[in-house]
Design a protein around this motif. Structure first.
Motif, PDB file in Angstrom:
ATOM      1  N   THR A   1      38.887  15.916   7.945  1.00 26.52           N
ATOM      2  CA  THR A   1      37.758  16.096   8.847  1.00 26.52           C
ATOM      3  C   THR A   1      38.088  17.107   9.936  1.00 26.52           C
ATOM      4  O   THR A   1      37.293  18.000  10.243  1.00 26.52           O
ATOM      5  CB  THR A   1      37.374  14.741   9.482  1.00 26.52           C
ATOM      6  OG1 THR A   1      36.925  13.870   8.448  1.00 26.52           O
ATOM      7  CG2 THR A   1      36.291  14.915  10.520  1.00 26.52           C
TER       8      THR A   1
ATOM      9  N   ALA B   1      37.059  18.992  20.798  1.00 27.33           N
ATOM     10  CA  ALA B   1      38.080  19.849  20.194  1.00 27.33           C
ATOM     11  C   ALA B   1      38.442  20.983  21.143  1.00 27.33           C
ATOM     12  O   ALA B   1      39.628  21.315  21.321  1.00 27.33           O
ATOM     13  CB  ALA B   1      37.585  20.408  18.852  1.00 27.33           C
TER      14      ALA B   1
ATOM     15  N   ARG C   1      34.862  25.387  11.226  1.00 27.18           N
ATOM     16  CA  ARG C   1      33.576  25.779  11.818  1.00 27.18           C
ATOM     17  C   ARG C   1      33.769  26.517  13.136  1.00 27.18           C
ATOM     18  O   ARG C   1      33.091  27.499  13.427  1.00 27.18           O
ATOM     19  CB  ARG C   1      32.699  24.547  12.034  1.00 27.18           C
ATOM     20  CG  ARG C   1      32.036  24.088  10.758  1.00 27.18           C
ATOM     21  CD  ARG C   1      31.299  22.783  10.928  1.00 27.18           C
ATOM     22  NE  ARG C   1      30.887  22.288   9.616  1.00 27.18           N
ATOM     23  CZ  ARG C   1      31.029  21.041   9.206  1.00 27.18           C
ATOM     24  NH1 ARG C   1      31.574  20.141   9.988  1.00 27.18           N
ATOM     25  NH2 ARG C   1      30.627  20.682   8.000  1.00 27.18           N
TER      26      ARG C   1
ATOM     27  N   SER D   1      28.409  20.276  19.211  1.00 22.89           N
ATOM     28  CA  SER D   1      28.365  18.834  19.039  1.00 22.89           C
ATOM     29  C   SER D   1      29.444  18.218  19.931  1.00 22.89           C
ATOM     30  O   SER D   1      30.319  18.909  20.443  1.00 22.89           O
ATOM     31  CB  SER D   1      28.621  18.464  17.591  1.00 22.89           C
ATOM     32  OG  SER D   1      29.957  18.784  17.268  1.00 22.89           O
TER      33      SER D   1
ATOM     34  N   PRO E   1      31.974  16.182  19.054  1.00 25.52           N
ATOM     35  CA  PRO E   1      33.332  16.417  18.521  1.00 25.52           C
ATOM     36  C   PRO E   1      33.811  17.847  18.748  1.00 25.52           C
ATOM     37  O   PRO E   1      34.990  18.068  19.052  1.00 25.52           O
ATOM     38  CB  PRO E   1      33.159  16.119  17.022  1.00 25.52           C
ATOM     39  CG  PRO E   1      32.032  15.161  16.966  1.00 25.52           C
ATOM     40  CD  PRO E   1      31.105  15.566  18.062  1.00 25.52           C
ATOM     41  N   GLN E   2      32.917  18.804  18.610  1.00 23.67           N
ATOM     42  CA  GLN E   2      33.316  20.189  18.843  1.00 23.67           C
ATOM     43  C   GLN E   2      33.727  20.400  20.295  1.00 23.67           C
ATOM     44  O   GLN E   2      34.730  21.059  20.589  1.00 23.67           O
ATOM     45  CB  GLN E   2      32.166  21.129  18.473  1.00 23.67           C
ATOM     46  CG  GLN E   2      31.970  21.274  16.971  1.00 23.67           C
ATOM     47  CD  GLN E   2      30.685  21.980  16.614  1.00 23.67           C
ATOM     48  OE1 GLN E   2      29.793  22.135  17.463  1.00 23.67           O
ATOM     49  NE2 GLN E   2      30.567  22.394  15.373  1.00 23.67           N
TER      50      GLN E   2
ATOM     51  N   THR F   1      37.811  20.680   8.673  1.00 20.10           N
ATOM     52  CA  THR F   1      36.483  21.278   8.582  1.00 20.10           C
ATOM     53  C   THR F   1      35.926  21.588   9.972  1.00 20.10           C
ATOM     54  O   THR F   1      35.284  22.615  10.170  1.00 20.10           O
ATOM     55  CB  THR F   1      35.497  20.359   7.832  1.00 20.10           C
ATOM     56  OG1 THR F   1      35.315  19.164   8.570  1.00 20.10           O
ATOM     57  CG2 THR F   1      36.032  20.012   6.456  1.00 20.10           C
ATOM     58  N   THR F   2      36.188  20.699  10.903  1.00 19.70           N
ATOM     59  CA  THR F   2      35.739  20.977  12.267  1.00 19.70           C
ATOM     60  C   THR F   2      36.389  22.260  12.783  1.00 19.70           C
ATOM     61  O   THR F   2      35.729  23.119  13.383  1.00 19.70           O
ATOM     62  CB  THR F   2      36.102  19.804  13.193  1.00 19.70           C
ATOM     63  OG1 THR F   2      35.411  18.635  12.749  1.00 19.70           O
ATOM     64  CG2 THR F   2      35.717  20.099  14.632  1.00 19.70           C
TER      65      THR F   2
END
Lengths: 153, 153
Positions: free
Chosen positions: B70, B45, B77, B39, B41-42, B73-74
């Motif tokens: 948040t 990151a 994952r 994604s 956001p990933q 959790t990201t």
DNA sequence: TATTGTTATACTCTATAACTATA
DNA sequence: TATAGTTATAGAGTATAACAATA
């Protein structure tokens, strides 16, 4: 064309980096007003119906840039919150007719104002020249996207 | 200053309208490569950890513009997918130390390339002058946001 | 057959609240 | 007390797949 390619890549990088920063700004602001409680896609959906009253679900999907399934759920949520109406089209019975309710109009008005004020706050203090250049860049981007950014699946 | 205010509002409107169009472009492209399956956001990151190896979860949250919950959790994952590592900091035992794995580096490289190529494709054909103006506008926006777009709760 | 729309399922993103552990 | 981080819960956004109804 190395020069041009470099610029394209720079642009791409700038876009990937800049967009999320603004999105969070707007998201945070919308969220800060529990009375409104509109997500960005919901806000855009209302904008679309203000500009295209009587639009279809497919039109909505295309405008939002999502699948019809996704648009359908977004529409369903807005219907349940009584911000939009969804009625059958007597002429084309597969189609639905979407419109803003009075409440939808009001919420759209309020949310737009709030979001724009927050963005305007972030931009405050920029010189007219910089604002002009920012806006110019964005308008150029829009013209590119509106002509080529169809959904690709 | 009416002139300036008008520009601010125009800018705000342009931003709200333009950003989602590009996001969907990038999202669709990332999604189209199931091997990557990152994604936005990933992807951001991973970019952050490439540029700031050993960063903390709080740093990640700030960079992504989300709450620590948040970000947590990201991060979780990405750890489970073995794209990043999360180890304890011996000096500051509350803190975690985040780093890219080899696989994380590879995926970042591939995803960046793909996303940029798709954006570049959308920008293809624009004149160097337009590209320059787009990039200029985005860089101005970035400078505004990086200095003022802290999370507001 | 093609189009419009919905539903079921599954993920991710995101927040708030409550919590633990460390400083 | 304050800070770093996690977990639980909840809701929205999103896609794919399967489906119904209409053209």
């Amino acid at each position: 064309m190395l020069i041009s390619e470099t610029s394209v890549e720079q642009c791409a990088g700038s876009i990937v980096e800049t967009l999320p920063l603004f999105l969070r700004l707007i998201r945070a602001e919308l969220r800060r007003h529990p009375r409104l409680n509109l997500s960005l896609p919901q806000l855009r959906a209302l904008v679309y119906l203000r500009d295209q009253p009587g639009a279809s679900a497919s039109g909505m999907a295309e405008y939002l840039g999502v699948t019809r399934a996704t648009a359908s759920t977004t529409i369903e949520r807005l219907v349940q919150r009584e911000l939009i109406t969804r009625t059958d089209d007597p002429q084309e019975r597969r189609r639905v007719v979407l419109n803003l309710t009075e409440a939808g109009h009001r919420q759209l008005e309020q949310a737009s104002t709030i979001a724009q004020e927050r963005v305007a706050e972030a931009l405050a203090g920029l010189s007219p020249s910089r604002l002009r250049r920012i806006n110019e860049g964005l308008l150029l981007l829009q013209s590119v996207l509106h002509t080529r950014a169809g959904i690709t699946r």
